[in-house]
Design a protein around this motif. Structure first.
Motif, PDB file in Angstrom:
ATOM      1  N   TYR A   1       0.831  -1.190   0.000  1.00  0.00           N
ATOM      2  CA  TYR A   1       0.000   0.000   0.000  1.00  0.00           C
ATOM      3  C   TYR A   1       0.873   1.251   0.000  1.00  0.00           C
ATOM      4  O   TYR A   1       1.796   1.398   0.798  1.00  0.00           O
ATOM      5  CB  TYR A   1      -0.941  -0.003   1.207  1.00  0.00           C
ATOM      6  N   LEU A   2       0.518   2.161  -0.908  1.00  0.00           N
ATOM      7  CA  LEU A   2       1.278   3.384  -1.130  1.00  0.00           C
ATOM      8  C   LEU A   2       0.388   4.587  -0.871  1.00  0.00           C
ATOM      9  O   LEU A   2      -0.725   4.684  -1.421  1.00  0.00           O
ATOM     10  CB  LEU A   2       1.813   3.428  -2.565  1.00  0.00           C
ATOM     11  N   ALA A   3       0.885   5.512  -0.045  1.00  0.00           N
ATOM     12  CA  ALA A   3       0.189   6.778   0.199  1.00  0.00           C
ATOM     13  C   ALA A   3       0.741   7.821  -0.756  1.00  0.00           C
ATOM     14  O   ALA A   3       1.958   7.956  -0.911  1.00  0.00           O
ATOM     15  CB  ALA A   3       0.373   7.217   1.641  1.00  0.00           C
ATOM     16  N   VAL A   4      -0.163   8.562  -1.383  1.00  0.00           N
ATOM     17  CA  VAL A   4       0.209   9.558  -2.380  1.00  0.00           C
ATOM     18  C   VAL A   4      -0.399  10.896  -1.975  1.00  0.00           C
ATOM     19  O   VAL A   4      -1.625  11.008  -1.782  1.00  0.00           O
ATOM     20  CB  VAL A   4      -0.283   9.158  -3.790  1.00  0.00           C
ATOM     21  N   GLY A   5       0.453  11.920  -1.825  1.00  0.00           N
ATOM     22  CA  GLY A   5      -0.023  13.269  -1.535  1.00  0.00           C
ATOM     23  C   GLY A   5       0.011  14.118  -2.798  1.00  0.00           C
ATOM     24  O   GLY A   5       0.992  14.086  -3.554  1.00  0.00           O
ATOM     25  N   THR A   6      -1.029  14.875  -3.041  1.00  0.00           N
ATOM     26  CA  THR A   6      -1.184  15.612  -4.295  1.00  0.00           C
ATOM     27  C   THR A   6      -1.124  17.108  -4.044  1.00  0.00           C
ATOM     28  O   THR A   6      -1.165  17.595  -2.910  1.00  0.00           O
ATOM     29  CB  THR A   6      -2.520  15.256  -4.962  1.00  0.00           C
ATOM     30  N   SER A   7      -1.031  17.825  -5.150  1.00  0.00           N
ATOM     31  CA  SER A   7      -1.031  19.284  -5.081  1.00  0.00           C
ATOM     32  C   SER A   7      -2.409  19.841  -4.751  1.00  0.00           C
ATOM     33  O   SER A   7      -2.534  21.032  -4.435  1.00  0.00           O
ATOM     34  CB  SER A   7      -0.565  19.860  -6.425  1.00  0.00           C
ATOM     35  N   LEU A   8      -3.456  19.009  -4.791  1.00  0.00           N
ATOM     36  CA  LEU A   8      -4.809  19.445  -4.472  1.00  0.00           C
ATOM     37  C   LEU A   8      -5.075  19.432  -2.977  1.00  0.00           C
ATOM     38  O   LEU A   8      -6.137  19.887  -2.544  1.00  0.00           O
ATOM     39  CB  LEU A   8      -5.819  18.545  -5.190  1.00  0.00           C
ATOM     40  N   GLY A   9      -4.161  18.860  -2.173  1.00  0.00           N
ATOM     41  CA  GLY A   9      -4.333  18.842  -0.724  1.00  0.00           C
ATOM     42  C   GLY A   9      -4.929  17.556  -0.196  1.00  0.00           C
ATOM     43  O   GLY A   9      -5.182  17.459   1.006  1.00  0.00           O
ATOM     44  N   ASP A  10      -5.168  16.556  -1.035  1.00  0.00           N
ATOM     45  CA  ASP A  10      -5.729  15.307  -0.553  1.00  0.00           C
ATOM     46  C   ASP A  10      -4.668  14.207  -0.522  1.00  0.00           C
ATOM     47  O   ASP A  10      -3.598  14.331  -1.117  1.00  0.00           O
ATOM     48  CB  ASP A  10      -6.929  14.870  -1.409  1.00  0.00           C
ATOM     49  N   VAL A  11      -4.979  13.142   0.184  1.00  0.00           N
ATOM     50  CA  VAL A  11      -4.108  11.978   0.325  1.00  0.00           C
ATOM     51  C   VAL A  11      -4.838  10.769  -0.214  1.00  0.00           C
ATOM     52  O   VAL A  11      -5.982  10.495   0.182  1.00  0.00           O
ATOM     53  CB  VAL A  11      -3.706  11.761   1.803  1.00  0.00           C
ATOM     54  N   GLN A  12      -4.171  10.019  -1.081  1.00  0.00           N
ATOM     55  CA  GLN A  12      -4.754   8.838  -1.694  1.00  0.00           C
ATOM     56  C   GLN A  12      -4.004   7.588  -1.232  1.00  0.00           C
ATOM     57  O   GLN A  12      -2.791   7.620  -1.020  1.00  0.00           O
ATOM     58  CB  GLN A  12      -4.706   8.928  -3.223  1.00  0.00           C
ATOM     59  N   ILE A  13      -4.746   6.486  -1.109  1.00  0.00           N
ATOM     60  CA  ILE A  13      -4.172   5.191  -0.762  1.00  0.00           C
ATOM     61  C   ILE A  13      -4.340   4.271  -1.967  1.00  0.00           C
ATOM     62  O   ILE A  13      -5.464   4.061  -2.451  1.00  0.00           O
ATOM     63  CB  ILE A  13      -4.845   4.584   0.487  1.00  0.00           C
ATOM     64  N   TRP A  14      -3.224   3.688  -2.427  1.00  0.00           N
ATOM     65  CA  TRP A  14      -3.212   2.827  -3.606  1.00  0.00           C
ATOM     66  C   TRP A  14      -2.687   1.445  -3.242  1.00  0.00           C
ATOM     67  O   TRP A  14      -1.776   1.300  -2.414  1.00  0.00           O
ATOM     68  CB  TRP A  14      -2.330   3.429  -4.704  1.00  0.00           C
ATOM     69  N   ASP A  15      -3.319   0.435  -3.884  1.00  0.00           N
ATOM     70  CA  ASP A  15      -2.845  -0.944  -3.784  1.00  0.00           C
ATOM     71  C   ASP A  15      -1.960  -1.205  -4.996  1.00  0.00           C
ATOM     72  O   ASP A  15      -2.454  -1.295  -6.131  1.00  0.00           O
ATOM     73  CB  ASP A  15      -4.030  -1.912  -3.750  1.00  0.00           C
ATOM     74  N   ALA A  16      -0.647  -1.323  -4.755  1.00  0.00           N
ATOM     75  CA  ALA A  16       0.289  -1.476  -5.864  1.00  0.00           C
ATOM     76  C   ALA A  16       0.168  -2.846  -6.514  1.00  0.00           C
ATOM     77  O   ALA A  16       0.440  -2.988  -7.714  1.00  0.00           O
ATOM     78  CB  ALA A  16       1.722  -1.264  -5.377  1.00  0.00           C
ATOM     79  N   ALA A  17      -0.223  -3.866  -5.760  1.00  0.00           N
ATOM     80  CA  ALA A  17      -0.336  -5.205  -6.334  1.00  0.00           C
ATOM     81  C   ALA A  17      -1.475  -5.256  -7.353  1.00  0.00           C
ATOM     82  O   ALA A  17      -1.333  -5.852  -8.431  1.00  0.00           O
ATOM     83  CB  ALA A  17      -0.553  -6.233  -5.237  1.00  0.00           C
ATOM     84  N   GLN A  18      -2.597  -4.624  -7.039  1.00  0.00           N
ATOM     85  CA  GLN A  18      -3.745  -4.617  -7.949  1.00  0.00           C
ATOM     86  C   GLN A  18      -3.808  -3.361  -8.806  1.00  0.00           C
ATOM     87  O   GLN A  18      -4.688  -3.274  -9.671  1.00  0.00           O
ATOM     88  CB  GLN A  18      -5.041  -4.744  -7.148  1.00  0.00           C
ATOM     89  N   GLN A  19      -2.893  -2.390  -8.538  1.00  0.00           N
ATOM     90  CA  GLN A  19      -2.881  -1.116  -9.258  1.00  0.00           C
ATOM     91  C   GLN A  19      -4.259  -0.463  -9.209  1.00  0.00           C
ATOM     92  O   GLN A  19      -4.846  -0.072 -10.214  1.00  0.00           O
ATOM     93  CB  GLN A  19      -2.434  -1.317 -10.708  1.00  0.00           C
ATOM     94  N   LYS A  20      -4.727  -0.314  -7.980  1.00  0.00           N
ATOM     95  CA  LYS A  20      -6.077   0.180  -7.744  1.00  0.00           C
ATOM     96  C   LYS A  20      -6.057   1.199  -6.613  1.00  0.00           C
ATOM     97  O   LYS A  20      -5.383   0.997  -5.599  1.00  0.00           O
ATOM     98  CB  LYS A  20      -7.001  -0.999  -7.397  1.00  0.00           C
ATOM     99  N   ARG A  21      -6.807   2.274  -6.757  1.00  0.00           N
ATOM    100  CA  ARG A  21      -6.927   3.263  -5.693  1.00  0.00           C
ATOM    101  C   ARG A  21      -8.003   2.808  -4.721  1.00  0.00           C
ATOM    102  O   ARG A  21      -9.151   2.538  -5.105  1.00  0.00           O
ATOM    103  CB  ARG A  21      -7.287   4.634  -6.265  1.00  0.00           C
TER     104      ARG A  21
END
Length: 516
Positions: free
Chosen positions: A254-274
């Protein structure tokens, strides 16, 4: 001119004849002659004259009387001495063995001196006694050159011991190497086009499963270190949107991604799914760090938010200790402290309980010794309360803090902008990446802070670093749009601790359940 010479030296054949016609009785000693010129070599008695002496007025030269011709037998003494004549030769030639020089020097230096014990000091007497024992053989155990042990016999199959070479200088099996080889060139170089040249972002992280996450503009790519495969995980929808930070959970995909919009996303790298999106910040997210199921994110607004990924209402607390952007954020290995560095030159230390209520939102310690933005923060893996922090261009120092006592332990001036810091897992060393003006990586020995190696190759500032799961390789990302992999902390496989090959499935399932 044709007339014979009546004056001048004798011819060569005449001088030669005078030597062969010499009549010296064999019963007379060689030293009884009257020659004043010493011989240049020894002449055996058998080479003495065999022809009777010619005492008549013949023209043949005679050797009667004193001879000045070199090489003739005559009266000779040892050069430079006034002692008795040496029978059997013109001078005494001592035996110059390789082991006799010290003995001869000792005898020469002590010859003619007063040997009265009362006239010598105790140190001189002791010196003479030791020299006598060592040089005259009275103490056989103190030989200058001697074999302590006999050479071992030849192995079976060897008939000639001289063909077998033995060495007594073998190093013990438990001897440790004092230094190790650190390659000065990267093991691999990868292209990173469109990587943002922004000091306050964190665009690189390496997972425990061997996946390297790299942010290139509005995209996140995954590079598999074992296979070398590259996969694009996500792409931002807006043209001007970009990724500000990435952070892997300690176990899992699981990868946490911070964006320029101010939100945080959690992604499953094995399934390549948010899996989910957690908006909470009013400005871009430039730093993140995991502590079990708590994800902490720092924003340009200066606030730090704690997200509980297990529940729907993820935003559980806010830490307001900075007035400018939070660019460095790291949880300690034991999960007790959170270190945050900001563009306001502050380094704050928070406890795990901070922010749970409105009255407990102050940091434990707030350090203002840095003179520039504090981005590089790293906790020591073998000492959980030890923190290293690095300042920007106006500061250029690395400081070490005891977070249990709130004191500064040491400071080192690196002469360059400090962008990132990583501790080694197997050595008491750390590596720092730098920007203006050296653009290099430096490996330091802790706690002496002596330079172990300097790794150069980047043509622009080295903004980010990440370490491989085994702790042997460091990857650096520079503003020159390249990724370089350095074999900094290679460990001997024989001494390396064996790791279990089976995965902890219960931990994996528990983490998956928390995210969902």
């Amino acid at each position: 001119m044709d007339a014979p010479l009546t004056r001048g030296p004798a011819m060569k054949w005449q001088r030669k004849g005078s030597e062969t016609d010499s009549t010296v009785p064999s019963s007379i000693s060689v030293n009884s002659s009257q020659s004043k010129t010493p011989m240049k070599g020894l002449v055996k008695p058998s080479n003495q004259a065999k022809t009777p002496s010619n005492r008549s007025g013949s023209k043949t030269p005679s050797t009667g009387g004193k001879s000045k011709t070199p090489g003739t037998l005559g009266k000779s003494r040892t050069p430079g001495t006034k002692g008795p004549k040496t029978p059997g030769g013109d001078r005494f030639i001592p035996h110059r063995g390789s082991m006799q020089f010290d003995l001869g020097h000792f005898k020469i230096m002590n010859e003619g001196k007063d040997n009265n014990q009362e006239m010598q000091s105790p140190s001189q007497q002791e010196y003479k006694r030791v020299m006598n024992e060592n040089l005259n053989g009275e103490a056989m155990d103190n030989k200058i050159i001697s074999y302590k042990q006999k050479a071992p016999s030849a192995p079976e199959g060897y008939y000639n011991n001289m063909r077998v070479l033995y060495s007594t200088c073998k190093s013990p099996a438990n001897t440790k190497k004092t230094t190790r080889h650190i390659p000065q060139v990267p093991e691999r170089i990868l292209d990173a086009p469109d990587i943002l040249d922004d000091y306050y972002l964190n665009l690189l992280d390496w997972s425990a499963s061997g996946l390297l996450a790299v942010c290139l503009g509005g995209s996140v790519y995954l590079w598999n270190a074992s296979s070398g495969g590259i996969t694009q995980l996500l792409q931002m929808e807006g043209q001007d949107d970009y990724i500000g930070a990435v952070s892997w959970i300690k176990e899992g995909h699981y990868l946490a991604v911070g964006t320029s919009l101010g939100d945080v996303q959690i992604w499953d790298a094995a399934q390549q799914k948010r899996l989910r999106t957690m908006p909470s910040h009013a400005a871009r997210v430039g730093s993140m760090s995991w502590n079990s199921y708590i994800l902490s994110s720092g924003s340009r607004s200066g606030n730090i938010h704690h997200h509980d990924v297990r529940v729907a209402n993820h935003h559980v607390s806010t830490l307001a200790g900075h007035t400018q952007e939070v660019c460095g954020l790291k949880w300690s290995p034991d999960g007790r402290y959170l270190a945050s560095g900001g563009n306001d030159n502050l380094l704050n230390i928070w406890s795990a309980e901070s922010g749970q209520n409105s009255s407990d939102c102050q940091p434990l310690y707030s350090f203002n010794q840095h003179q520039a933005a504090v981005k590089g923060v790293a906790w020591c893996p073998w000492q959980p309360n030890l923190l290293a922090s690095g300042g920007g261009t106006a500061d250029r120092t690395i400081r070490f803090w005891n977070c249990s006592m709130g004191t500064c332990l040491n400071t080192i001036d690196t002469k360059s902008q400090v962008c990132s810091i990583l501790w080694s897992k197997d050595y008491k060393e750390l590596v720092s990446s730098h920007g203006f003006a050296q653009n290099q990586l430096i490996i330091w020995k802790y706690p002496t802070m002596t330079k172990v190696a300097e790794l150069t190759g980047h043509t622009a500032r080295v903004l980010h670093m990440a370490m491989s799961p085994d702790g042997s390789t460091v990857v650096s990302a520079g503003a020159d749009e390249t990724l370089r992999l350095w074999k900094c902390f290679a460990v001997d496989e024989q001494k390396k601790k064996t790791k279990s090959t089976t995965k902890d499935k219960s931990t994996e399932l528990q983490t998956r359940a928390m995210i969902r």
